[in-house]
Scaffold this motif. Structure first.
Motif, PDB file in Angstrom:
ATOM      1  N   GLY A 181      14.284 -38.840  -7.251  1.00 27.26           N
ATOM      2  CA  GLY A 181      14.934 -37.769  -7.974  1.00 27.26           C
ATOM      3  C   GLY A 181      14.135 -37.344  -9.185  1.00 27.26           C
ATOM      4  N   GLY A 182      14.538 -36.222  -9.776  1.00 28.43           N
ATOM      5  CA  GLY A 182      13.849 -35.717 -10.949  1.00 28.43           C
ATOM      6  C   GLY A 182      14.263 -34.307 -11.268  1.00 28.43           C
ATOM      7  N   LEU A 183      13.483 -33.668 -12.126  1.00 27.50           N
ATOM      8  CA  LEU A 183      13.716 -32.296 -12.561  1.00 27.50           C
ATOM      9  C   LEU A 183      12.751 -31.371 -11.833  1.00 27.50           C
ATOM     10  N   VAL A 184      13.286 -30.306 -11.255  1.00 29.56           N
ATOM     11  CA  VAL A 184      12.464 -29.363 -10.515  1.00 29.56           C
ATOM     12  C   VAL A 184      12.987 -27.945 -10.748  1.00 29.56           C
ATOM     13  N   GLN A 185      12.090 -26.981 -10.708  1.00 29.80           N
ATOM     14  CA  GLN A 185      12.472 -25.582 -10.868  1.00 29.80           C
ATOM     15  C   GLN A 185      13.068 -25.048  -9.572  1.00 29.80           C
ATOM     16  N   ALA A 186      13.973 -24.086  -9.697  1.00 29.58           N
ATOM     17  CA  ALA A 186      14.556 -23.462  -8.514  1.00 29.58           C
ATOM     18  C   ALA A 186      13.458 -22.966  -7.579  1.00 29.58           C
ATOM     19  N   GLY A 187      13.653 -23.229  -6.291  1.00 30.22           N
ATOM     20  CA  GLY A 187      12.668 -22.879  -5.295  1.00 30.22           C
ATOM     21  C   GLY A 187      11.708 -23.998  -4.962  1.00 30.22           C
ATOM     22  N   GLY A 188      11.717 -25.049  -5.760  1.00 32.46           N
ATOM     23  CA  GLY A 188      10.828 -26.172  -5.552  1.00 32.46           C
ATOM     24  C   GLY A 188      11.363 -27.165  -4.538  1.00 32.46           C
ATOM     25  N   SER A 189      10.648 -28.287  -4.403  1.00 29.31           N
ATOM     26  CA  SER A 189      10.987 -29.299  -3.409  1.00 29.31           C
ATOM     27  C   SER A 189      10.966 -30.691  -4.010  1.00 29.31           C
ATOM     28  N   LEU A 190      11.750 -31.582  -3.421  1.00 26.53           N
ATOM     29  CA  LEU A 190      11.750 -32.999  -3.735  1.00 26.53           C
ATOM     30  C   LEU A 190      11.977 -33.775  -2.451  1.00 26.53           C
ATOM     31  N   ARG A 191      11.469 -34.996  -2.413  1.00 29.48           N
ATOM     32  CA  ARG A 191      11.770 -35.900  -1.313  1.00 29.48           C
ATOM     33  C   ARG A 191      12.384 -37.172  -1.863  1.00 29.48           C
ATOM     34  N   LEU A 192      13.604 -37.448  -1.455  1.00 28.35           N
ATOM     35  CA  LEU A 192      14.291 -38.662  -1.849  1.00 28.35           C
ATOM     36  C   LEU A 192      14.053 -39.749  -0.807  1.00 28.35           C
ATOM     37  N   SER A 193      14.008 -40.989  -1.282  1.00 30.95           N
ATOM     38  CA  SER A 193      13.844 -42.134  -0.402  1.00 30.95           C
ATOM     39  C   SER A 193      14.995 -43.104  -0.603  1.00 30.95           C
ATOM     40  N   CYS A 194      15.358 -43.794   0.457  1.00 34.73           N
ATOM     41  CA  CYS A 194      16.384 -44.827   0.405  1.00 34.73           C
ATOM     42  C   CYS A 194      15.857 -46.038   1.152  1.00 34.73           C
ATOM     43  N   ALA A 195      15.509 -47.075   0.409  1.00 31.18           N
ATOM     44  CA  ALA A 195      15.023 -48.314   1.001  1.00 31.18           C
ATOM     45  C   ALA A 195      16.200 -49.226   1.306  1.00 31.18           C
ATOM     46  N   VAL A 196      16.226 -49.752   2.517  1.00 30.71           N
ATOM     47  CA  VAL A 196      17.342 -50.559   2.997  1.00 30.71           C
ATOM     48  C   VAL A 196      16.863 -51.981   3.254  1.00 30.71           C
TER      49      VAL A 196
END
Length: 114
Positions: free
Chosen positions: A9-24
């Motif tokens: 997670g983090g701060l991003v401008q509208a139109g941008g992208s992020l990739r979240l990860s979930c380690a199990v």
């Protein structure tokens, strides 16, 4: 005990992208039904997406076409690729293991600026 740990997670401008990860960790990851929820301040937690072990996916209408859930069984990790982000996507995102005795991660904050 099954543990889920979100990151990305983090701060991003509208139109941008992020990739979240979930380690199990714990249990048999390949057999799990995994998904994502999100919760904005003052609102109830809402469904985002789900991926069944067979590969079938479903998305909330609000994110359909922009978000993609995937998994890597070798790494015991589920991902949420988020593209074309909007300010209304701002929320804490939670990883979820579905089932009668499901599990939640601790959440990761996503903030999208206008």
């Amino acid at each position: 005990q099954v543990q889920l740990v979100e990151s990305g997670g983090g701060l991003v401008q509208a139109g941008g992208s992020l990739r979240l990860s979930c380690a199990v960790s714990g249990g048999t990851f390949s057999s799990y039904i995994m998904g994502w929820f999100r919760q904005a301040p003052g609102k109830e937690r809402e469904f985002v997406c789900i991926r069944w072990s067979g590969g079938t996916t479903a998305y909330a209408d609000s994110v359909k076409g922009r978000f993609t859930i995937s998994r890597d069984n070798a790494k015991n990790t589920v991902y949420l690729q988020m593209n074309s982000l909007k300010p209304e996507d701002t929320a804490v995102y939670y990883c979820r293991r579905f089932g009668v005795a499901g599990s939640w991660g601790q959440g990761t904050q996503v903030t999208v600026s206008s």
